[in-house]
Design an enzyme around this catalytic site. Structure first.
Site, short mmCIF file in Angstrom:
data_model
loop_
_atom_site.label_atom_id
_atom_site.label_comp_id
_atom_site.label_asym_id
_atom_site.label_seq_id
_atom_site.Cartn_x
_atom_site.Cartn_y
_atom_site.Cartn_z
N GLN A 190 0.84 -1.11 -0.05
CA GLN A 190 -0.16 0.03 -0.05
C GLN A 190 0.83 1.26 -0.06
O GLN A 190 0.33 2.52 0.15
CB GLN A 190 -0.93 0.14 1.35
CG GLN A 190 -2.02 -1.12 1.31
CD GLN A 190 -3.04 -1.19 0.24
OE1 GLN A 190 -3.34 -0.19 -0.46
NE2 GLN A 190 -3.78 -1.99 0.25
N CYS A 213 -18.50 -10.81 8.13
CA CYS A 213 -19.45 -11.70 8.54
C CYS A 213 -19.08 -13.22 7.81
O CYS A 213 -19.43 -13.52 6.85
CB CYS A 213 -20.96 -11.56 8.30
SG CYS A 213 -21.98 -12.59 9.40
N1 PLP Z 1 -0.27 -6.92 1.80
C1 PLP Z 1 -0.97 -5.61 1.70
C2 PLP Z 1 -0.64 -4.69 2.82
C3 PLP Z 1 -2.26 -5.79 0.89
O1 PLP Z 1 -3.09 -4.60 1.14
C4 PLP Z 1 -2.24 -6.84 0.27
C5 PLP Z 1 -3.74 -6.70 -0.77
O2 PLP Z 1 -4.64 -7.39 -0.67
C6 PLP Z 1 -1.62 -7.79 0.09
C7 PLP Z 1 -0.57 -7.80 0.96
C8 PLP Z 1 -1.74 -8.89 -0.65
O3 PLP Z 1 -1.37 -8.60 -1.94
P1 PLP Z 1 -1.63 -9.76 -3.08
O4 PLP Z 1 -3.22 -9.53 -3.47
O5 PLP Z 1 -0.92 -9.12 -4.37
O6 PLP Z 1 -1.25 -11.27 -2.72
#
Ligand code: PLP
Length: 382
Positions: free
Chosen positions: A182, A328
């Site tokens: 992010q 949920c």
């Molecule tokens: N780490 C963070 C902080 C995320 O926001 C996400 C998103 O879902 C992920 C990991 C997982 O990423 P990916 O969907 O590419 O496996």
């Protein structure tokens, strides 16, 4: 409807899609086919993408390994390091430090590591969701091998003090991994200057395709060594086998280039839209609270706790693409561990919404979203 869930995923930028398309069609070659032009074209495209991604994060192209996304990269760091260390010395204890507000892909992998006799500390965070660098320092043991902290929190947007933590990791010769899923494309960064050893991120959060991401692995001072997670034909310098997903990698590369081009202007635009949204919501909904750090946060994220549980609002919010702080699952409420980690109780977590803005969010959408939310709150509460 109004999509305000860019932290969950983003649409592929049409320009990115256009760059990917030829690699499904005329340039369908396998980059490992070194003997003909179909292979060379694919290989050139992958190399170009590696350079584009490296440039966005301040790495060298050879320090990037393409993966299926951040989940894989996070798992790989943890299990790849355990495997490496156990190969070297099966009896040496291993200790890792992480936090209690990580993405589930780090948290669950760390829990699985505990079952492999790895000692893991899940450090608490402050009310904003930040890890205290001094607490990190105090948690270090002689056998600490890895620290892993999320850079920008996916639920509440808070930015962790990664640069201070990196200094502590370096002083103690411990690998620092950060989940920057992010953070990449949202805040400026230079992994080389910061001294980060390993960093995970993903294409579909930066207007690239789903199912592709990368792991940055520092190549020197120190050269970081982890075992492969996936063995096979030896692609990606033997670290991540399997035929490369060329169209997706091309997409990730071009998505990175666009993010880099507009990083500062887009961050400023999103910040002012988010401030407008927060201003409107504060006036419209008495008792509303913002979660996460007031300033040390991603420009696109607004997490709010409302004076009413979100499940009662969902019928009013159908036109609004947002996330809630609880899910949920088979009739039972599971409350986000991140919201619990910053001290919210179960009722508050169940009253929490994440609004995340992105490239196609407009001021008009923000004003309409604020209206929709205001109208969704029962009048007796307001
Ligand atoms: N780490 C963070 C902080 C995320 O926001 C996400 C998103 O879902 C992920 C990991 C997982 O990423 P990916 O969907 O590419 O496996």
């Amino acid at each position: 409807g109004i999509y305000l869930d860019y932290n969950a995923t983003t649409p592929v930028d049409p320009e990115v899609y256009a760059r990917m398309e030829p690699y499904f069609k005329e340039y369908f070659g396998n980059p490992a086919s070194a003997g003909h032009h179909w292979g060379w074209a694919a290989d050139n495209a992958v190399q170009k993408a590696r350079g584009q991604v490296a440039s966005l994060i301040g790495a060298k192209a050879n320090e990037l390994i393409f993966t299926s996304g951040a989940t894989e990269a996070n798992n790989w760091v943890i299990f790849g390091l355990i495997s490496k260390l156990r190969n070297e010395n099966p009896y040496e204890p291993i200790h890792m430090i992480t936090s209690c507000v990580e993405h589930s892909s780090t948290m669950k992998a760390m829990e699985a590591a505990q079952k492999l006799n790895v000692e893991v500390d899940f450090l608490p965070v402050n009310l904003y969701g930040q890890v205290d660098p001094e607490a990190v320092r105090k948690a270090i043991k002689p056998h600490t091998k890895l620290m892993s902290f999320i850079w920008v929190n996916n639920e509440i947007g808070t930015i962790n003090p990664i640069s201070e933590i990196a200094k502590i990791a370096k002083e103690n010769q411990i690998y620092l991994h950060t989940d920057a899923t992010q953070a990449v494309g949202k805040i400026p960064m230079n992994v080389t200057e910061l001294g980060i050893d390993l960093m995970s991120f993903s294409g579909h959060k930066i207007y690239g395709p789903k199912g592709v991401g990368a792991l940055f692995i520092r190549s020197k001072d120190p050269k970081v060594q982890i075992n492969p997670l996936i063995y096979g034909g030896g692609q990606e310098r033997g670290l991540r086998s399997g035929t490369l997903n060329v169209p997706a990698i091309v997409g990730l590369g071009f998505a990175a280039e666009i993010c880099q081009r507009h990083l500062y202007t887009e961050a400023a635009r999103l910040l002012s839209l988010r401030q407008l949204l927060w201003q409107k919501l504060q006036v419209a909904i008495p008792g509303i609270r913002m979660n996460g750090h007031p300033t040390e946060r991603s420009p696109n994220n607004l997490s709010v706790t409302l004076p009413v549980k979100t499940d009662s609002l969902l019928s009013h919010l159908q036109k609004l693409g947002v996330s809630t702080g609880s899910a949920c699952s088979s009739g039972a409420m599971t409350v986000s561990h991140v919201l619990r980690g910053i001290g919210l109780n179960s009722d508050q977590a169940q009253s929490t919404l994440r609004l995340s803005l992105g490239r196609w969010t407009t001021e008009n959408e923000i004003l309409r979203a604020a209206d929709i939310l205001q109208n969704a709150i029962p009048k007796k509460i307001v």
